[in-house]
Enzyme design. Sequence first.
Site, PDB file in Angstrom:
ATOM      1  N   HIS A  85       0.979  -1.104  -0.054  1.00 50.68           N
ATOM      2  CA  HIS A  85       0.033   0.039   0.071  1.00 50.68           C
ATOM      3  C   HIS A  85       0.822   1.216   0.065  1.00 50.68           C
ATOM      4  CE1 HIS A  85       0.151  -0.105   4.471  1.00 50.68           C
ATOM      5  NE2 HIS A  85      -0.014   1.370   4.601  1.00 50.68           N
ATOM      6  N   ASP A 221       1.444  -7.652   2.135  1.00 55.47           N
ATOM      7  CA  ASP A 221       1.295  -6.103   1.991  1.00 55.47           C
ATOM      8  C   ASP A 221       2.861  -5.777   1.767  1.00 55.47           C
ATOM      9  OD1 ASP A 221       0.859  -3.624   1.718  1.00 55.47           O
ATOM     10  OD2 ASP A 221      -0.410  -3.309   3.445  1.00 55.47           O
ATOM     11  N   SER A 654       3.956   2.156   8.499  1.00 57.27           N
ATOM     12  CA  SER A 654       3.769   1.153   7.547  1.00 57.27           C
ATOM     13  C   SER A 654       5.054   0.873   6.740  1.00 57.27           C
ATOM     14  CB  SER A 654       2.663   1.564   6.548  1.00 57.27           C
ATOM     15  OG  SER A 654       1.303   1.282   7.033  1.00 57.27           O
TER      16      SER A 654
HETATM   17  N1  ARG Z   1      -4.742   0.541   7.763  1.00 54.19           N
HETATM   18  C1  ARG Z   1      -3.582   0.548   6.936  1.00 54.19           C
HETATM   19  C2  ARG Z   1      -2.908   1.759   7.251  1.00 54.19           C
HETATM   20  O1  ARG Z   1      -3.411   2.717   7.908  1.00 54.19           O
HETATM   21  C3  ARG Z   1      -3.449  -0.111   5.656  1.00 54.19           C
HETATM   22  C4  ARG Z   1      -4.085   1.007   4.797  1.00 54.19           C
HETATM   23  C5  ARG Z   1      -4.307   0.739   3.271  1.00 54.19           C
HETATM   24  N2  ARG Z   1      -5.308  -0.359   3.191  1.00 54.19           N
HETATM   25  C6  ARG Z   1      -6.496  -0.180   2.853  1.00 54.19           C
HETATM   26  N3  ARG Z   1      -7.296  -1.149   2.640  1.00 54.19           N
HETATM   27  N4  ARG Z   1      -7.165   1.042   2.928  1.00 54.19           N
HETATM   28  O2  ARG Z   1      -2.313   2.496   6.360  1.00 54.19           O
HETATM   29  N1  ASP Z   2      -1.427   1.196   8.138  1.00 53.62           N
HETATM   30  C1  ASP Z   2      -0.544   2.206   8.811  1.00 53.62           C
HETATM   31  C2  ASP Z   2       0.458   3.051   7.863  1.00 53.62           C
HETATM   32  O1  ASP Z   2       0.410   3.169   6.601  1.00 53.62           O
HETATM   33  C3  ASP Z   2       0.217   2.005   9.919  1.00 53.62           C
HETATM   34  C4  ASP Z   2      -0.860   1.921  11.301  1.00 53.62           C
HETATM   35  O2  ASP Z   2      -1.563   2.752  11.361  1.00 53.62           O
HETATM   36  O3  ASP Z   2      -0.707   1.350  12.006  1.00 53.62           O
HETATM   37  O4  ASP Z   2       1.279   3.516   8.293  1.00 53.62           O
END
Ligand code: ARG
Ligand code: ASP
Length: 719
Positions: A85, A221, A654
């Site tokens: 991502h 990921d 991330s």
């Molecule tokens: N929750 C993770 C973060 O905040 C992954 C975000 C990307 N994935 C998604 N399905 N939106 O970055």
């Molecule tokens: N998914 C988040 C990021 O892209 C990581 C988190 O918020 O724990 O940085």
Amino acid sequence: MRRIIILLLISVIYSSATKANEGMWIPILLEKYNIEEMQKLGFKLTAEDIYCINQASMKDAVVIFGGGCTGELISDEGLLITNHHCGYGAIQSHSSVENDYLTNGFWASSKDNELSNKNLSTTFLKRMEDVTDLVLEGVSDTISENKRAEIIAKNSEKIINEATRDNHYKAKVKAFFHGNQYFLFVNEVFNDVRLVGAPPSAIGKFGGDTDNWMWPRHTGDFSLFRIYADKNNQPADYSPDNVPFKPLKHFPISTKGIEEGDFTMVFGFPGSTEQYVPSYHLKMITEKVNPELIDIRTKKLNIIKRYQEADPAVRIQYAAKYARISNSWKRWIGEIKGLDKLNAIDKKEDFEKDFQLWATQQPNQNYATILNEYKEVYTNYGEYDLAYNFLLEVIYRNGMEAVKASAYLNSLKKAYESDSIDYNKTEELKQKLKKQYDAFFKDYHQPIDKELTAALLSMYKDRISNQFHPETYAFVNKKYKGDIKEYVDAVFAKSMFTNKDVLYRFIDDFSEKSIKKLSKDPALVLFESFYEVYKNNIWPKYKTLDAKLNKLNRNYMAAQMKYLQDAVFYPDANFTLRVSYGQVKSYIPRDGVKYQNYTTLDGIIEKDNPDIYDYRVPEKLKTLYNNKDFGKYEVNGTVPVCFIATNHTTGGNSGSPVVNANGELIGVNFDRAWEGVMSDLMFNPEQCRNISLDIRYVLFLVDKFAGAGYLLDEMTIIE
Ligand code: ARG
Ligand code: ASP
């Protein structure tokens, strides 16, 4: 006496809380505050192995990847791993209908086939230094906040100039503890970063928004890039003559795996947290602001999803938008639940009561008034914060699309309004604008936008107080008897921003005479009416309140540190390099349920469902599974996929390296578990878990799934 005992008790609770894996620590202060505890938890290396300027250390293998992620070096030829991502934009930019790398994945078969990326940089930290005294020189308690900011900016500039004289480094001075401490960061930035490999989205995004922020998780990921440098191993813009960068250090990779209780460390760039805010702030976001923001995003998501389900092409068009809207939306929901379960507001209030008792007895009487001043500011702040954020939701954050896009043309309008029009420049601008509109129309589905526009306008009217209503609503009342839908129909029928051909002809023929027509376009009129509200009714007051809060936050932070003298504090995240340490740990999400600390390929196959987009498993992965073709990555008849630990992380972490007690890479951080996403505001070791991709799944995919085993040859793999 009773008071002293209470105070002691609080500081014990507080300091032990900050010891149970909570915290995002400053690399140059590990020796002083953390290394002993880290070693007690099993860490076998020293603070110097993590950060050192005299010899290669872990920091030399960690980078800011792009604008908001972390990445780490995994070979001495500049190979880098981050999240899928995080690499998404780069992967997408190389994708076309013929070469759909998002869907099919991409593996450069040799270095010649690696793909260069415009506007993608990686940033190494060369050194950091406490520069508080220099930054605050000339600052006193009696000067205004503006004056203070001015002095700090000037002092910082001097420090930065000093640090970057005679070298190619970039430097930054950043505030810590809300302006109580300042650090200088000297960075080295590399701009030639090439895409090496990425799994298909059905692996890299497996589980999609359904599984996002959740455990158990099965997302592969990751994506691979390579940093290139000039012949002297120095940063250089893209050139075919550049060669793979030789880093001072890269992470060895361990395939030994993890067990419950194992030490883990995350080393990366957490973006922002709010650990030290007063109860008023928690109340504001959990009771007033975020519930509204959640509602407006629920509305957006429901509308988009309905169209996506009806048309696969629309699903692709709106996939990235949907993911963006959904990501914070889902976190906000979890955050409110998590804070509620923790009784976070009660906890803060209890703390504040005792703090107040202490503060009134301090010689520095400023402390005694802080909470009251907070109370006063927050009485008004919530309304402005809500209006501000709601307006952003309606226009800028995936809100009314054509209305937002109408404002792009203002730059052209301005160019023609200037006294000395430069016609060469305006031609250039026209071409640039058309590119911008190309990108806009590529992922634009008008029926969605029309429905969204009506829904968002109605919601803004219902939820936001009259003083923030743009004139448009009065116009709708007069001309359309208050029927917003009818008004929106008219906007979409008349505006040129909903029709690409009409718009491009208008741009091509644009001249001074076009300005009047543009100014009357109903989409732009709508945009401007919101902008007026923002400029006149929201921003001035919001800014003033914000400045007051900044000062209070600074003073409250200093006061809390005085109050709990014996506790070790960590600064809120500010997108600087930090260390989080903890342990691999299962958890109990709710009564009667226990989550184990890892997932496997079995779970991917269990979730497999061709009818659910997020759960489609690539055939090749199923074949490998059915043939039990796991190679040396097999563990107990399957392949490990993800694991959880108690490391305190946030957005920006991330892609961060997750290392074991020996400093070997065992995973790549990518998310947090649902029950613990309130960790940005209050951490709870029982519930807060970071989610990492198991490095063995990466190796399995690269080797067995992608057939790109040659990449493994350059890695240092410890079996
Ligand atoms: N929750 C993770 C973060 O905040 C992954 C975000 C990307 N994935 C998604 N399905 N939106 O970055
Ligand atoms: N998914 C988040 C990021 O892209 C990581 C988190 O918020 O724990 O940085």
